[in-house]
Design an enzyme around this catalytic site. Structure first.
Site, PDB file in Angstrom:
ATOM      1  N   ASN A   1       0.869  -1.182   0.000  1.00 26.24           N
ATOM      2  CA  ASN A   1       0.000   0.000   0.000  1.00 26.24           C
ATOM      3  C   ASN A   1       0.905   1.231   0.000  1.00 26.24           C
ATOM      4  OD1 ASN A   1      -1.858   2.031   0.438  1.00 26.24           O
ATOM      5  ND2 ASN A   1      -2.352   1.402   2.535  1.00 26.24           N
ATOM      6  N   TRP A   2       0.987   1.899  -1.149  1.00 26.58           N
ATOM      7  CA  TRP A   2       1.880   3.055  -1.266  1.00 26.58           C
ATOM      8  C   TRP A   2       1.349   4.284  -0.536  1.00 26.58           C
ATOM      9  CZ3 TRP A   2       3.825   3.322  -7.073  1.00 26.58           C
ATOM     10  CH2 TRP A   2       4.483   2.115  -7.387  1.00 26.58           C
ATOM     11  N   LYS A   3       0.071   4.260  -0.173  1.00 23.45           N
ATOM     12  CA  LYS A   3      -0.567   5.413   0.476  1.00 23.45           C
ATOM     13  C   LYS A   3      -0.348   6.679  -0.367  1.00 23.45           C
ATOM     14  CE  LYS A   3      -0.240   3.189   4.969  1.00 23.45           C
ATOM     15  NZ  LYS A   3      -0.134   3.354   6.424  1.00 23.45           N
TER      16      LYS A   3
ATOM     17  N   HIS B   1      -9.447   0.791   5.513  1.00 24.76           N
ATOM     18  CA  HIS B   1      -8.176   1.104   6.164  1.00 24.76           C
ATOM     19  C   HIS B   1      -8.420   2.076   7.314  1.00 24.76           C
ATOM     20  CE1 HIS B   1      -4.055   2.428   6.823  1.00 24.76           C
ATOM     21  NE2 HIS B   1      -3.657   1.360   6.136  1.00 24.76           N
TER      22      HIS B   1
ATOM     23  N   GLU C   1      -6.998   4.582   8.257  1.00 23.63           N
ATOM     24  CA  GLU C   1      -6.881   5.998   7.890  1.00 23.63           C
ATOM     25  C   GLU C   1      -8.188   6.500   7.267  1.00 23.63           C
ATOM     26  OE1 GLU C   1      -2.133   5.235   7.228  1.00 23.63           O
ATOM     27  OE2 GLU C   1      -3.411   5.525   5.473  1.00 23.63           O
TER      28      GLU C   1
ATOM     29  N   GLU D   1      -5.036  -5.283  10.810  1.00 23.51           N
ATOM     30  CA  GLU D   1      -4.058  -4.218  11.028  1.00 23.51           C
ATOM     31  C   GLU D   1      -4.343  -3.518  12.354  1.00 23.51           C
ATOM     32  OE1 GLU D   1      -2.167  -2.608   7.128  1.00 23.51           O
ATOM     33  OE2 GLU D   1      -4.052  -1.583   7.482  1.00 23.51           O
TER      34      GLU D   1
ATOM     35  N   GLY E   1       2.491   2.314  10.954  1.00 23.06           N
ATOM     36  CA  GLY E   1       3.378   3.462  10.807  1.00 23.06           C
ATOM     37  C   GLY E   1       4.058   3.905  12.086  1.00 23.06           C
TER      38      GLY E   1
ATOM     39  N   SER F   1       3.349  -2.155  10.449  1.00 24.31           N
ATOM     40  CA  SER F   1       4.816  -2.087  10.552  1.00 24.31           C
ATOM     41  C   SER F   1       5.486  -3.407  10.185  1.00 24.31           C
ATOM     42  CB  SER F   1       5.238  -1.615  11.945  1.00 24.31           C
ATOM     43  OG  SER F   1       4.771  -0.297  12.194  1.00 24.31           O
TER      44      SER F   1
ATOM     45  N   GLY G   1       3.019  -1.284   4.360  1.00 21.39           N
ATOM     46  CA  GLY G   1       3.013   0.153   4.118  1.00 21.39           C
ATOM     47  C   GLY G   1       4.373   0.662   3.688  1.00 21.39           C
ATOM     48  N   GLY G   2       5.085   1.294   4.609  1.00 19.38           N
ATOM     49  CA  GLY G   2       6.353   1.954   4.293  1.00 19.38           C
ATOM     50  C   GLY G   2       7.368   1.088   3.582  1.00 19.38           C
TER      51      GLY G   2
END
Length: 254
Positions: free
Chosen positions: A9-11, A95, A97, A167, A173, A212, A233-234
């Site tokens: 997920n590049w967000k 998600h 967010e 999640e 994050g 994470s 994610g990251g």
């Protein structure tokens, strides 16, 4: 035997140059005959560009969200048919967010789930508890509530061919991650909860872990029996780190 899915997920990150470089890196790091499914979900404006970068590879194109309407006066929205038209097959919904910043309810997310299924695409339903809910011992209750919203709206059969991403919000994050044993306990609860309605559906549903996940902790997470890959994610923004996670998923299922 469930085939794990590792999805990046590049967000809200990326550019054409970054996308081109990242996909090229993944293509050189990963073979086309992977023992797990691999997907990436770039921002919507880069989906078509990334689709062309992926041509000839087995990497799946995913989207980060979708609207519930198919067409009409809904400025700024993107429909599931539009995503399908450009080659998207998997769509992330729910998600944390989106739940937090856009106030999306369980019922609204269930509606998105139904729209995605109706179009013949794969929903990737994110569920999980906040830190406060975790500390209050409400992890199972929160996950059950978020799953039950879909079951109530669409029936348990809706989870056939679907993906659930557990999640824990407190691990997204933050650099914190549930231990493999903690994550496995929740994944088992999720599978058992669905099994109360239909054991066959529960057995085939893919349940990813997210929060994470990185190239250091992935291998141990993937050895757990109910963890079927990861929503990353990251670490998905770096070809080498993401490829290491994919390879860990492959290795764990041998």
């Amino acid at each position: 035997m469930r085939k794990p899915l590792v999805m990046g997920n590049w967000k809200l990150n990326g550019s054409k140059d970054m996308a081109k470089s990242l996909v090229a890196g993944l293509r050189s790091e990963l073979s086309n005959n992977t023992a797990c499914n691999v997907a990436i979900a770039p921002p919507v404006v880069y989906l078509d560009f990334v689709k062309h970068q992926l041509d000839g590879s087995n990497i799946i194109l995913g989207a980060q969200d979708v609207g519930v309407n198919l067409s009409g006066a809904y400025t700024g929205e993107v429909s599931v048919e539009m995503l399908k038209d450009i080659g998207v097959t998997h769509v992330i919904i729910g998600h944390s967010e989106r739940r937090t910043y856009h106030k999306e309810s369980d019922e609204f997310i269930a509606k998105k789930f139904g729209v995605i299924k109706e179009a013949g695409l794969v929903p990737v339903l994110c569920i999980g508890e906040t830190e406060a809910e975790n500390e209050a011992g409400q992890t199972q209750a929160v996950c059950a509530r978020q799953i039950d919203a879909v079951i109530k709206a669409l029936g348990v059969q809706a989870f056939n061919g679907a993906v659930i991403a557990y999640e824990p919000v407190w691990a997204i994050g933050t650099g914190k991650s549930a231990t493999p044993a903690q994550a496995q306990a929740v994944h088992k609860f999720i599978r058992d909860h669905i099994a109360k309605q239909d054991a066959k559906v529960a057995q085939q549903v893919i349940i990813q872990y997210g929060g994470s996940v990185n190239d250091k902790n992935a291998a141990e997470l993937f050895t757990q029996p109910d963890i079927d890959g990861a929503l990353v994610g990251g670490a998905s923004l770096k070809a080498d780190a993401f490829a290491t996670i994919v390879k860990a998923a492959e290795q764990a299922k041998k």
